[in-house]
Design an enzyme around this catalytic site. Structure first.
Site, PDB file in Angstrom:
ATOM      1  CG  ASN A 127      -1.498   1.053   1.318  1.00 26.82           C
ATOM      2  OD1 ASN A 127      -2.217   1.140   0.513  1.00 26.82           O
ATOM      3  ND2 ASN A 127      -1.381   1.634   2.756  1.00 26.82           N
ATOM      4  CD  GLU A 190      -2.496   2.121  -3.390  1.00 29.38           C
ATOM      5  OE1 GLU A 190      -3.392   1.812  -2.779  1.00 29.38           O
ATOM      6  OE2 GLU A 190      -1.315   0.765  -3.293  1.00 29.38           O
ATOM      7  CG  ASP A 236      -6.371  18.347   8.107  1.00 24.94           C
ATOM      8  OD1 ASP A 236      -5.967  17.864   6.932  1.00 24.94           O
ATOM      9  OD2 ASP A 236      -6.755  16.643   8.664  1.00 24.94           O
TER      10      ASP A 236
END
Length: 413
Positions: A127, A190, A236
């Protein structure tokens, strides 16, 4: 990444700062003031790049596309690129103090790695995803692993087996690799997606712990075990502070760097952060809307934090298509808060054009959809304590059969 930076310099989209830049706040302030790529050095001469893909033209160029055709191209991805195995990377002792890791805002929990791609491996499944990582020691970081996402699941499974999860953190990869790591792809695809974006093949190296990594400026090899520590606060995508959490620790056991490495840093809440968060969802929305009407384009706007606001451009086939497109968009990206659907003559990349459509084509009693008590983004400060929110869809399309009322004056036939 270096080749891409040179390409952007030749295109006039990058600036080289000719004086030392302080890693505490100053670099962040400079990046916040522009979307241009910034190449800089700190007082110790260490190189950094910020805003690598902080504009849509730069991101599209990195992915081998033009800006307006990008979403359609991404929606047709097959995730079938090839990996070319290279040699092992020779690792040395880890000292994170060698890297120009930045502190961005006054209430940050500490210096943060923000463009580090975490490659993790469990059996035959690998991943890749970006996680913010707060430096807690010379060879340690606290990594924010979002609950239920793939890295978190792999980590929990490894602990259940009595093992640590092997990882490698890559900094300074080609932007196509970074983008692929931000995209929801079929499990373990990915690197294959990155290879597809880069023309079909991607060279990869195997680390000592078995994790595969692409070519990059910096590679940190290590493990995520049972140790946990405080992480945060951190800014964020909404530009507000996320709260402090207890998060897993990554312990690094080896480090490799290119000669005179260029460290990639992403400004929290900046346009690069927002584009990398939002653009990967645009092809998902595009494909969902294509199932209900003729879709032309999808944009997650940077003003909507690259995540909460979508503009969907369609060609209506029936009068209800605008509202069907709204429902499809919300289903494809559950963190969406507001969706505006526009006609083909409205440029979805132009906020002024979208506002014009709202001003001239929307009747509030007919064209608004208000949906209460639904799951929203955990990043939205307006969410309720149970995670629910209110979503609003705006059908800013012309009424079919009445198009003549909405023809815009111009000089083209």
């Amino acid at each position: 990444m270096r080749d891409f930076i040179q390409q952007m310099q030749e295109a006039g989209l990058a600036d080289e700062i000719d004086r030392p830049v302080d890693l505490r706040f100053e670099a962040a302030k400079m990046a916040a003031g522009t979307d241009r790529i910034l190449l800089m050095k700190d007082p110790d001469g260490r190189k950094s790049v910020m805003n690598l893909t902080a504009s849509r033209p730069a991101l599209a160029a990195a992915l081998g596309s033009d800006e307006k055709g990008l979403v359609k191209r991404l929606a047709g991805a097959a995730y079938n690129g090839r990996l070319k195995m290279m040699g092992h990377l020779p690792m040395r002792e880890v000292d994170l103090a060698e890297l120009p890791i930045m502190t961005f805002f006054p209430r940050d929990g500490g210096p943060y790695i923000t463009a580090g791609i975490v490659f993790s491996r469990s059996g035959d499944v690998e991943n890749a995803s970006i996680h913010r990582m707060m430096v807690t020691g010379a060879d340690r970081v606290a990594a924010r692993l979002v609950e239920g996402r793939h890295t978190d699941v792999m980590h929990r499974e490894a602990l259940a087996r009595g093992e640590r999860l092997p990882v490698a953190v890559v900094i300074g990869a080609h932007p196509a690799v970074t983008f692929a790591s931000c995209t929801r792809v079929p499990e373990g695809k990915e690197l294959a997606f990155a290879a597809e974006l880069m023309g079909g093949e991607l060279p990869v190296h195997e680390c000592g712990n078995g994790v595969l990594v692409p070519e990059a400026e910096i590679v940190l090899e290590g493990y995520i075990g049972a140790e946990r520590t405080e992480e945060g606060p951190f800014v964020d995508i909404t530009g507000t502070y996320d709260f402090q959490r207890i998060q897993p620790v990554i312990e690094f056991t080896g480090m490799w760097t290119a000669d005179d490495p260029i460290y990639h840093s992403i400004l929290p809440g900046g346009n690069e952060h927002r584009l990398l968060m939002g653009v990967p969802y645009e092809p998902r929305i595009y494909a969902a809307v294509a199932g209900v009407t003729s879709v032309r384009n999808v944009v997650l706007t940077t003003g909507g934090c690259g995540y909460l606001h979508a503009v969907v451009q369609i060609r209506k086939n029936t009068q209800g298509d605008g509202k069907n497109a709204i429902m499809a968009a919300f289903a494809a990206h559950t963190s969406l808060k507001h969706v505006v659907v526009v006609d083909e003559d409205i440029d979805p990349f132009s906020i002024e054009d979208v506002e014009y459509a709202i001003a001239t084509r929307v009747r509030g009693d007919r064209d608004l959809m208000v949906i209460t008590g639904v799951r929203g983004s955990s990043l939205d400060p307006c969410r309720e304590g149970d995670g629910t929110n209110v979503k609003i869809g705006v059908d800013a399309t012309m009424v079919m059969g009445e198009e003549e009322k909405f023809v815009r004056a111009g000089w083209d036939a």
